[in-house]
Motif scaffolding. Structure first.
Motif, PDB file in Angstrom:
ATOM      1  N   VAL A 126      -9.256  47.369 -41.300  1.00  0.00           N
ATOM      2  CA  VAL A 126      -7.794  47.322 -41.347  1.00  0.00           C
ATOM      3  C   VAL A 126      -7.262  47.545 -42.760  1.00  0.00           C
ATOM      4  N   TYR A 135      -1.761  53.348 -39.937  1.00  0.00           N
ATOM      5  CA  TYR A 135      -0.424  53.022 -40.452  1.00  0.00           C
ATOM      6  C   TYR A 135       0.409  54.284 -40.670  1.00  0.00           C
ATOM      7  N   VAL A 162      -6.028  49.586 -34.290  1.00  0.00           N
ATOM      8  CA  VAL A 162      -4.962  49.221 -35.222  1.00  0.00           C
ATOM      9  C   VAL A 162      -3.667  49.931 -34.832  1.00  0.00           C
ATOM     10  N   GLN A 165      -1.918  48.015 -32.043  1.00  0.00           N
ATOM     11  CA  GLN A 165      -1.336  46.746 -32.483  1.00  0.00           C
ATOM     12  C   GLN A 165      -0.059  46.965 -33.309  1.00  0.00           C
ATOM     13  N   ILE A 166      -0.064  47.988 -34.159  1.00  0.00           N
ATOM     14  CA  ILE A 166       1.137  48.276 -34.941  1.00  0.00           C
ATOM     15  C   ILE A 166       2.263  48.717 -34.015  1.00  0.00           C
ATOM     16  N   LEU A 291      -0.043  45.616 -44.091  1.00  0.00           N
ATOM     17  CA  LEU A 291      -1.156  45.292 -43.198  1.00  0.00           C
ATOM     18  C   LEU A 291      -1.724  43.908 -43.529  1.00  0.00           C
ATOM     19  N   TRP A 294       0.588  41.240 -42.193  1.00  0.00           N
ATOM     20  CA  TRP A 294       0.423  41.069 -40.748  1.00  0.00           C
ATOM     21  C   TRP A 294      -0.869  40.318 -40.421  1.00  0.00           C
ATOM     22  N   LYS A 299      -0.545  38.380 -36.906  1.00  0.00           N
ATOM     23  CA  LYS A 299       0.099  39.372 -36.047  1.00  0.00           C
ATOM     24  C   LYS A 299      -0.796  40.589 -35.799  1.00  0.00           C
ATOM     25  N   LEU A 300      -1.870  40.686 -36.564  1.00  0.00           N
ATOM     26  CA  LEU A 300      -2.772  41.825 -36.488  1.00  0.00           C
ATOM     27  C   LEU A 300      -4.196  41.312 -36.545  1.00  0.00           C
ATOM     28  N   SER A 302      -8.301  42.220 -36.965  1.00  0.00           N
ATOM     29  CA  SER A 302      -9.256  43.192 -37.490  1.00  0.00           C
ATOM     30  C   SER A 302     -10.567  43.083 -36.715  1.00  0.00           C
TER      31      SER A 302
END
Length: 337
Positions: A126, A135, A162, A165-166, A291, A294, A299-300, A302
């Motif tokens: 990530v 991203y 990733v 999730q974003i 990142l 988050w 919120k994210l 890995s």
């Protein structure tokens, strides 16, 4: 200093999947750093689908690895000797360290990382190239808007996991495409995707009609081939297609399969854009900061698939990428932290 470096050099251009004969396993003495140089003990190596393309001869976004050259690979390691004022002994760094146990570097392209802020493998996931790719590819090229439908292939992989999730953080409805029940369940239950299509057991076109009846606003493609062709038939008006990778084609021995349904771009006033993460190098700090925020806020998530081995395990471990055996970011651990 009497250390011995073990490394893999490219011995031949692969045809199809890389074979053991495409590699040369070499050992050589570790040199002392000269003025402005530093010596790094490699701890983790990043294994990426793009490595297969780097092994081919021909024009691309980056020069190919030459025959006899140490195989290119990202990595994280620790500085054990330094004559470079930017790096001190004991620092942890990430960058292109190549497939070897020790890397002698002039410091160009290296970034200091802090294992107290995130585990070292996260800086290859990530907070590394996959995170940067997700991203910028999604936000700059895909330009998702809240309420839109985003579809991601390779959804359980390093980049796709990733991206999805974003997209959820941006208020989108997210559909993953992955291979196998286990990966699809992980994508939905652990990463928060709204649905996931198992391309190994489902009719992707039929499933897309069911889960995205209004069409696909953003498609982030990591696989190419039949999946790309199928999603093109389900585009919404003004859709954006991000071409990040084509892992289904990397080991093809015949002509690469191009999209037959590209006229859907015309009909739907859609766009298809290729992206290379290196184009955004000047903005990496921007992505890393958000990142990391988050991640720290929960919120994210890995995902790293860490193989505990040695440099010697590289050729076999690399093949896991093309067999669909890994989940998340594939990392080879070659030394203890």
């Amino acid at each position: 200093m009497s250390r011995i470096n073990h490394q893999y050099r490219l011995a031949a251009r692969p045809v199809g999947l890389p074979r053991p004969t495409d590699w040369e396993y070499v050992e050589e003495p570790v040199a002392e750093p000269g003025e402005g140089e530093l010596l790094i003990r490699v701890i983790y190596l990043s294994l990426d689908p793009a490595m297969r393309g780097w092994m081919n001869e021909g024009r691309s976004y980056i020069r190919p690895v030459e025959i006899g050259e140490v195989m290119r690979a990202g990595g994280v390691g620790q500085v054990i000797a330094s004559r470079n004022p930017r790096f001190a002994v004991g620092d942890y760094v990430s960058g292109t360290l190549r497939v070897q146990e020790y890397c002698l570097s002039d410091g160009q392209g290296l970034t200091t990382v802090d294992p107290a802020l995130a585990p070292l493998p996260v800086y290859l996931g990530v907070l590394g190239m996959p995170g940067m790719t997700a991203y910028f590819g999604l936000l700059d090229i895909g330009r998702p808007e809240a309420g839109q439908t985003v579809v991601v292939s390779g959804a359980a992989g390093a980049v796709g996991s990733v991206v999805g999730q974003i997209a959820k953080l941006k208020g989108c409805r997210v559909i993953g495409i992955a291979g196998g029940e286990r990966k699809c369940r992980l994508v939905v239950e652990e990463l928060g995707f709204d649905a996931c299509i198992d391309y190994k057991s489902e009719d992707v076109r039929k499933a897309l009609r069911e889960v995205a009846p209004e069409g696909v606003d953003v498609y982030f493609d990591n696989v190419g081939g039949d999946i790309l062709d199928t999603v093109l038939t389900r585009l919404a008006r003004g859709a954006r297609v991000v071409i990040c990778g084509a892992i289904s084609q990397y080991n093809a021995t015949d002509r690469v399969q191009g999209p037959a349904n590209y006229m859907s771009l015309l009909v739907n006033r859609a766009s298809m854009t290729g992206m290379v993460v290196f184009d955004y190098a000047g903005r990496y700090p921007e992505a890393t900061a958000e990142l990391a925020e988050w991640l720290s806020a929960g919120k994210l998530r890995s995902l790293e698939d860490v193989v505990d081995g040695s440099v010697r395990a590289f050729p076999e471990t690399l093949l896991r990428l093309f067999k669909g055996d890994n989940t998340g970011k594939l990392v080879l651990k070659v030394a203890d932290e």
